[in-house]
Structures are given as C-alpha cells and as structure tokens.
Design an enzyme around this catalytic site. Structure first.
Site, PDB file in Angstrom:
ATOM      1  N   TYR A  83       0.830  -1.200   0.000  1.00  0.00           N
ATOM      2  CA  TYR A  83       0.000   0.000   0.000  1.00  0.00           C
ATOM      3  C   TYR A  83       0.862   1.246   0.000  1.00  0.00           C
ATOM      4  CZ  TYR A  83       0.797   1.075   4.972  1.00  0.00           C
ATOM      5  OH  TYR A  83       1.369   1.412   6.174  1.00  0.00           O
ATOM      6  N   LYS A 137       6.549  -1.994   1.921  1.00  0.00           N
ATOM      7  CA  LYS A 137       5.360  -1.405   2.558  1.00  0.00           C
ATOM      8  C   LYS A 137       4.155  -2.333   2.354  1.00  0.00           C
ATOM      9  CE  LYS A 137       3.184   3.122   3.211  1.00  0.00           C
ATOM     10  NZ  LYS A 137       3.645   3.347   4.588  1.00  0.00           N
ATOM     11  N   GLU A 188      11.687   2.210  14.496  1.00  0.00           N
ATOM     12  CA  GLU A 188      10.813   3.277  13.997  1.00  0.00           C
ATOM     13  C   GLU A 188       9.530   3.290  14.816  1.00  0.00           C
ATOM     14  OE1 GLU A 188      10.045   2.286   9.892  1.00  0.00           O
ATOM     15  OE2 GLU A 188       9.668   0.196  10.387  1.00  0.00           O
ATOM     16  N   LEU A 222      11.130   1.186   7.284  1.00  0.00           N
ATOM     17  CA  LEU A 222      10.536   1.656   6.033  1.00  0.00           C
ATOM     18  C   LEU A 222      11.339   2.836   5.497  1.00  0.00           C
ATOM     19  CD1 LEU A 222       8.073   1.336   4.091  1.00  0.00           C
ATOM     20  CD2 LEU A 222       7.016   3.200   5.381  1.00  0.00           C
TER      21      LEU A 222
END
Length: 285
Positions: A32, A149, A181, A205
């Site tokens: 996505y 992702k 993260e 990411l």
C-alpha cells in the site's frame, strides 16, 4: 458519500466489493501507499509511485496499471470527492484466485487487485503539531522486511493500542536495544543541534517524507547523522520527532515516563515542519 476506486470502476463506498478469496484479505499479500493532498494537489506522488514499484518488485507482484494511469486515478478521486486536504490510500494485492492456496496464483490468470479511497484530514494545521505527542517503547517483533510497505500491519496496530492503553499517542519499536521506527512513522532525536535518525536498511521503512525532510534539513545547513539510538539516548535528547506522509513532521514531547527537552515542541522540529509544508505546497501536483 465517498466515491472509491475498485479494479477499474469508480463506485459509491457502500457498493465497493472485493472477493473473499482476495489474497490481501486471506494472506495480507499486498502492498500500500498513502499520498497526502494539500490544496487539492498530491504531495510527492513520484516518490510514492517509485516506492510502490519497488515494493511490488520485491514481492514479485504485478502492477495492475501504469504510473501515469495511477496518477490519473488519484486526480479523478480528488475531483469526485472534492478533496482539498487529506490523503489517498492505495492498495494492491496479488488478486483473487479461485480458491485459497499458499502458492502464488499465475498472474496471467489472476490479475492484481487495485483499490483506492480518499480520507479527509486536517494535515497542515493538525493540533498535535503544536502540542507534540507522547510515545511508549515496545519490543519490535515484526518480520524482517520492513522496507517493503506491505499490508501486514497487525503488530503496528497492536502497538498503537498499547500506547492508547498507556495514555500515550504512539509507540516506538525497539530491537537489539535500538529504536527502529514508530508504528507508522520514522523516528528522530535532536542532540546539540544534530538530527539523528536510524540509517536505511531492511529494518525500517524507507520513508518518502523521511527522504524529503532530511534533504531539506541539509539544505538548511542542519547537521544530520544516520545511525541507531537507544530509548535512553532519546529520553536525554533535546528534541524528538517523527515523520510520515500524513503527519509531516510531528514533535514528540514524552518517551515512556521521560519528558523530552522542555516538554514542548522544539525549534528544529517546528522549523522542519514549516519548511516541509512550504516545499510540499510549492511542488505538489
């Protein structure tokens, strides 16, 4: 009522349907992107499109449309929903074969599924930008390819709920003693004027907003160091913040039980947010 895009059709949201055999539903076999919209225009669309292409390639998944077609769909959704500020969520899955199977279907027989929808949000003047957010630390137990992702978001969702239960806003994930993260953002600290954030790898990411913010920081003569840091180091920092497509640059004022700096958004985070929004408005398409 919103108009959404489902596999080549623009339909009212209450009429949107995906097969129960879709592998995104059954296997989390999908990727996505979320692209922000400011003043009716797309922020950093090219960056999101390139990362989407990379995610598809890493999973050996077929792209259902070209980048130009994808841009046209985004713009059509903005027009049909009269969206001035918010985001567009895009999801591609490996499609819906005739039955459930761990083996990938033949892409020649099972086309990828494509879904997009708009979300109206206050981005530029979000209240949290002025107050800052509180985060907790949690163990990072996600799979090893966080650079892709994917729609495998169960643990980040659990992390958000852990934070909510603790009276905080979000969670920073920790692996081998260092912060990876946030649940849906990249994490940063500031110490002695230096911006510190974890280096790119399969562990985090590769944030599109991250790339833009670091570029703008360097252009503004700010010092940037890409390396890991601990929760203890973060708690002793002068400032902390996160970046993502829909929060831009968002200050962090508390980590676990420790107040960061003065407990209010710091000057570097505030300045980066200002120049990021200014740059985004100038370059949005």
């Amino acid at each position: 009522m919103r108009t959404v895009y489902v596999n080549g059709e623009y339909v009212p949201e209450n009429e949107a349907k995906i097969s129960v055999f879709d592998r995104g539903f059954l296997m989390a076999d999908g990727v996505y992107e979320v692209t922000s919209v400011l003043e009716g225009k797309l922020v950093d669309f090219d960056g999101h499109a390139k990362r989407l292409e990379r995610s598809l390639k890493e999973l050996d998944m077929a792209a259902p449309v070209t980048t130009d077609e994808l841009l046209a769909i985004h713009r059509e959704l903005i027009a049909r929903n009269d969206l001035t500020e918010g985001g567009i969520y895009l999801q591609i899955t490996r499609g819906a074969p005739a039955d459930r199977d761990f083996a990938f279907p033949d892409p020649a027989e099972t086309p990828s599924s494509l879904v997009l929808f708009t979300q109206q949000k206050n981005l530029a003047n979000a209240p949290a930008a002025n107050t800052g957010i509180k985060v907790i630390s949690i163990e990072d137990i996600r799979w090893g390819r966080r650079d892709i992702k994917t729609v495998q978001l169960l643990y980040p969702s659990m992390g958000k709920m852990m934070a909510k239960k603790a009276g905080a806003d979000d969670a920073w994930m920790v692996e081998d003693g260092q912060v990876t993260e946030g649940t849906s953002n990249n994490a940063y600290i500031v110490k002695g004027g230096k911006i510190i954030t974890r280096q790119l790898s399969n562990d985090i990411l590769h944030g599109i907003t991250r790339a833009a913010v670091l570029r703008l920081a360097k252009e503004a003569q700010m010092e940037v160091e890409e390396r890991g840091f601990t929760i203890e180091e973060a708690q002793d920092a002068d400032e902390a913040f996160v970046t993502s497509a829909t929060t831009f640059v968002q200050p962090v004022v508390q980590i676990d039980d420790a107040t960061i700096g003065t407990g209010t958004p710091g000057p570097i985070a505030k300045r980066l947010r200002e120049i990021y929004i200014d740059e985004s408005l100038k370059k949005a398409i």
